[in-house]
Scaffold this motif. Structure first.
Motif, PDB file in Angstrom:
ATOM      1  N   PRO A 148      21.124   7.273  31.878  1.00 14.24           N
ATOM      2  CA  PRO A 148      20.605   5.963  32.294  1.00 14.24           C
ATOM      3  C   PRO A 148      20.716   5.798  33.806  1.00 14.24           C
ATOM      4  N   PRO A 149      19.853   4.982  34.403  1.00 13.99           N
ATOM      5  CA  PRO A 149      19.930   4.756  35.849  1.00 13.99           C
ATOM      6  C   PRO A 149      21.297   4.202  36.243  1.00 13.99           C
ATOM      7  N   LEU A 150      21.765   4.573  37.420  1.00 13.07           N
ATOM      8  CA  LEU A 150      23.074   4.116  37.881  1.00 13.07           C
ATOM      9  C   LEU A 150      23.125   2.594  37.984  1.00 13.07           C
ATOM     10  N   THR A 151      22.031   1.984  38.402  1.00 17.75           N
ATOM     11  CA  THR A 151      21.998   0.519  38.497  1.00 17.75           C
ATOM     12  C   THR A 151      22.257  -0.118  37.141  1.00 17.75           C
ATOM     13  N   SER A 152      21.682   0.460  36.075  1.00 15.29           N
ATOM     14  CA  SER A 152      21.891  -0.068  34.729  1.00 15.29           C
ATOM     15  C   SER A 152      23.339   0.114  34.293  1.00 15.29           C
ATOM     16  N   VAL A 153      23.910   1.279  34.611  1.00 15.26           N
ATOM     17  CA  VAL A 153      25.310   1.537  34.258  1.00 15.26           C
ATOM     18  C   VAL A 153      26.221   0.523  34.940  1.00 15.26           C
ATOM     19  N   VAL A 154      25.969   0.262  36.220  1.00 19.13           N
ATOM     20  CA  VAL A 154      26.782  -0.694  36.978  1.00 19.13           C
ATOM     21  C   VAL A 154      26.650  -2.101  36.396  1.00 19.13           C
ATOM     22  N   SER A 155      25.436  -2.480  36.015  1.00 18.34           N
ATOM     23  CA  SER A 155      25.195  -3.833  35.504  1.00 18.34           C
ATOM     24  C   SER A 155      25.906  -4.103  34.191  1.00 18.34           C
ATOM     25  N   ASP A 156      26.218  -3.051  33.432  1.00 19.73           N
ATOM     26  CA  ASP A 156      26.857  -3.214  32.131  1.00 19.73           C
ATOM     27  C   ASP A 156      28.372  -3.239  32.195  1.00 19.73           C
ATOM     28  N   ARG A 157      28.959  -3.105  33.371  1.00 15.25           N
ATOM     29  CA  ARG A 157      30.411  -3.044  33.508  1.00 15.25           C
ATOM     30  C   ARG A 157      31.024  -4.443  33.512  1.00 15.25           C
ATOM     31  N   THR A 158      32.279  -4.530  33.093  1.00 11.39           N
ATOM     32  CA  THR A 158      33.028  -5.783  33.126  1.00 11.39           C
ATOM     33  C   THR A 158      33.636  -6.001  34.506  1.00 11.39           C
ATOM     34  N   ALA A 216      36.211  -3.682  39.244  1.00 11.57           N
ATOM     35  CA  ALA A 216      37.339  -3.628  40.173  1.00 11.57           C
ATOM     36  C   ALA A 216      37.798  -2.185  40.359  1.00 11.57           C
ATOM     37  N   ALA A 217      37.825  -1.411  39.256  1.00 15.02           N
ATOM     38  CA  ALA A 217      38.193   0.003  39.353  1.00 15.02           C
ATOM     39  C   ALA A 217      37.176   0.778  40.178  1.00 15.02           C
ATOM     40  N   VAL A 218      35.902   0.411  40.023  1.00 12.42           N
ATOM     41  CA  VAL A 218      34.850   1.083  40.796  1.00 12.42           C
ATOM     42  C   VAL A 218      35.016   0.800  42.290  1.00 12.42           C
ATOM     43  N   PHE A 219      35.216  -0.485  42.638  1.00 12.49           N
ATOM     44  CA  PHE A 219      35.387  -0.826  44.053  1.00 12.49           C
ATOM     45  C   PHE A 219      36.639  -0.169  44.631  1.00 12.49           C
ATOM     46  N   GLU A 220      37.708  -0.097  43.842  1.00 13.01           N
ATOM     47  CA  GLU A 220      38.900   0.621  44.304  1.00 13.01           C
ATOM     48  C   GLU A 220      38.555   2.052  44.679  1.00 13.01           C
ATOM     49  N   ARG A 221      37.809   2.728  43.798  1.00 10.25           N
ATOM     50  CA  ARG A 221      37.480   4.130  44.044  1.00 10.25           C
ATOM     51  C   ARG A 221      36.547   4.272  45.255  1.00 10.25           C
ATOM     52  N   VAL A 222      35.593   3.348  45.408  1.00  8.20           N
ATOM     53  CA  VAL A 222      34.663   3.404  46.545  1.00  8.20           C
ATOM     54  C   VAL A 222      35.406   3.307  47.873  1.00  8.20           C
ATOM     55  N   TRP A 223      36.314   2.317  47.967  1.00 11.90           N
ATOM     56  CA  TRP A 223      36.982   2.111  49.247  1.00 11.90           C
ATOM     57  C   TRP A 223      38.108   3.101  49.484  1.00 11.90           C
ATOM     58  N   ARG A 264      26.859   6.018  45.504  1.00 12.45           N
ATOM     59  CA  ARG A 264      26.296   7.327  45.855  1.00 12.45           C
ATOM     60  C   ARG A 264      26.779   7.775  47.231  1.00 12.45           C
ATOM     61  N   GLU A 265      26.848   6.851  48.191  1.00 16.87           N
ATOM     62  CA  GLU A 265      27.263   7.215  49.545  1.00 16.87           C
ATOM     63  C   GLU A 265      28.683   7.762  49.589  1.00 16.87           C
ATOM     64  N   THR A 266      29.558   7.231  48.716  1.00 19.64           N
ATOM     65  CA  THR A 266      30.956   7.653  48.733  1.00 19.64           C
ATOM     66  C   THR A 266      31.253   8.760  47.721  1.00 19.64           C
ATOM     67  N   GLY A 267      30.249   9.185  46.959  1.00 19.99           N
ATOM     68  CA  GLY A 267      30.420  10.309  46.057  1.00 19.99           C
ATOM     69  C   GLY A 267      31.264  10.043  44.831  1.00 19.99           C
ATOM     70  N   PHE A 290      32.661   9.310  38.584  1.00 18.05           N
ATOM     71  CA  PHE A 290      33.718   8.428  38.078  1.00 18.05           C
ATOM     72  C   PHE A 290      33.121   7.241  37.328  1.00 18.05           C
ATOM     73  N   VAL A 291      32.053   6.637  37.880  1.00 12.57           N
ATOM     74  CA  VAL A 291      31.433   5.468  37.251  1.00 12.57           C
ATOM     75  C   VAL A 291      30.830   5.844  35.908  1.00 12.57           C
TER      76      VAL A 291
END
Length: 366
Positions: A4-14, A19-26, A119-122, A126-127
């Motif tokens: 599935p598109p990454l945008t769709s995967v992100v939209s389905d998260r709680t 919060a876990a995603v943003f932790e990993r990005v930064w 994508r920019e942070t690779g 994980f997502v």
């Protein structure tokens, strides 16, 4: 099968998953991160250095279900500006930012913008792994089949019975352990954590805290490994009062000082040390509260003689001094109060911006 598109995967998260995603990005950018819960809201804070060597701090407010209104963003941006933090709002999935809620300096992120940062942070793998760890639709969270779905229910029950018979009699099966964990989480731990956020009585009870800690250890020993964000419940490292503190060391009912004065906030803010020891009184609204060991702190936006907000002071008193039999209200955000106390130089509520500090002797609901 096509992923599935990454945008769709992100939209389905709680909220917590994001919060876990943003932790990993930064963290991928070299920043130190933490997750904080402010009532029902989830915030991710990150601090680090830019490529140019400048210090940078930001706070991301995550919402996946509600609408962020103009008054909420105004308060959020104001708190961030006072602390020198960049404000972000991530409205993803069902989250929305009202058209009139945008403020200068506020960065609004949606699912496509977050997908670009991922994508920019690779950290895309994980997502997608986070999304893939969801339980199958045919089972509930305890791993039990749901009747009428996913095949013959008798086969699943028999399989569970065979697995249980192979274990030692004095050991819990996975299913039993998870059921036990569910009992603690649903019936005790979640309730306690919710009450702790709003109840001074529970926050002052070391017995309850110790009991929950014991149950949490029991649960942790029996649950499978799950990657969750690092959560901080806004309980800073205890810091003792300075020796020169003017705070009394026991709970007493103190009469309202008769010699209290209201120093113009501009004068007090400019040179609080020159007014140290002066008995003052102010009326204002509570913006934030915090407990450090046996000390309670509150950031109060005080008013001038015309009822206009002048600026912030840090109010401090021993834990347990108020909210007993002497006054009958709880100290909540936006609560309007009147306080009496002694100016004690400067202080901060969480190690950030310094404000005039008042050691409080009397506190009333205004």
């Amino acid at each position: 099968m096509t992923a599935p598109p990454l945008t769709s995967v992100v939209s389905d998260r709680t909220d917590v998953e994001l919060a876990a995603v943003f932790e990993r990005v930064w963290e991928a950018r070299g920043y130190e991160t933490r997750v904080r819960f402010r009532g029902p809201d989830v915030h991710v804070e990150a601090a680090g250095e830019t490529p140019e060597g400048a210090t940078r701090e930001l706070r991301i407010w995550i919402t996946t279900t509600g609408t962020v209104t103009a008054d909420k963003t105004s308060a959020f941006v104001r708190r961030c500006e006072r602390a020198g933090i960049e404000p972000y709002v991530a409205a993803v999935g069902g989250g929305r930012v009202a058209p009139d809620a945008h403020r200068r300096g506020l960065v609004v992120l949606d699912a496509p913008a977050l997908a670009v940062e991922i994508r920019e942070t690779g950290v895309e793998s994980f997502v997608r792994d986070l999304a893939a760890r969801e339980e199958p639709a045919a089972t509930n969270w305890l791993g039990e089949r749901i009747e009428g779905r996913g095949g013959d229910g008798d086969d699943g029950t028999e399989g569970e019975r065979d697995e249980a018979e192979g274990d030692e009699a004095d050991r819990l099966t996975r299913r039993e352990a998870l059921k036990k964990a569910g009992t603690y989480v649903a019936g005790g731990l979640v309730t306690y954590l919710a009450v702790e956020r709003v109840s001074d009585v529970v926050q002052q009870s070391p017995e309850l805290r110790a009991a929950v800690a014991r149950h949490a250890v029991w649960v942790d020993d029996r649950l499978p490994d799950v990657a969750l964000p690092t959560v901080e419940w806004s309980l800073p490292t205890p810091q003792p009062l300075s020796e020169e503190s003017t705070l009394p060391n026991r709970t007493t009912a103190v009469a309202t000082p008769t010699n209290a004065t209201t120093i113009p906030y501009g004068d007090l803010r400019t040179n609080p040390e020159s007014y140290a020891g002066t008995t003052v009184t102010y009326t204002g609204r509570v913006e934030e509260t915090m407990e450090r060991d046996e000390v309670r702190l509150a950031l109060v936006a005080v008013e001038d003689d015309r009822g206009r907000l002048s600026g912030d002071v840090v109010a401090r008193w021993p834990t347990g001094r108020f909210f007993g039999d002497d006054i009958g209200f709880r100290l909540l955000a936006d609560e309007r109060v009147r306080l009496w106390g002694v100016v004690a130089g400067e202080g901060s509520i969480s190690g950030g911006v310094q404000y005039p500090r008042i050691d409080v002797s009397v506190l009333e609901k205004s």
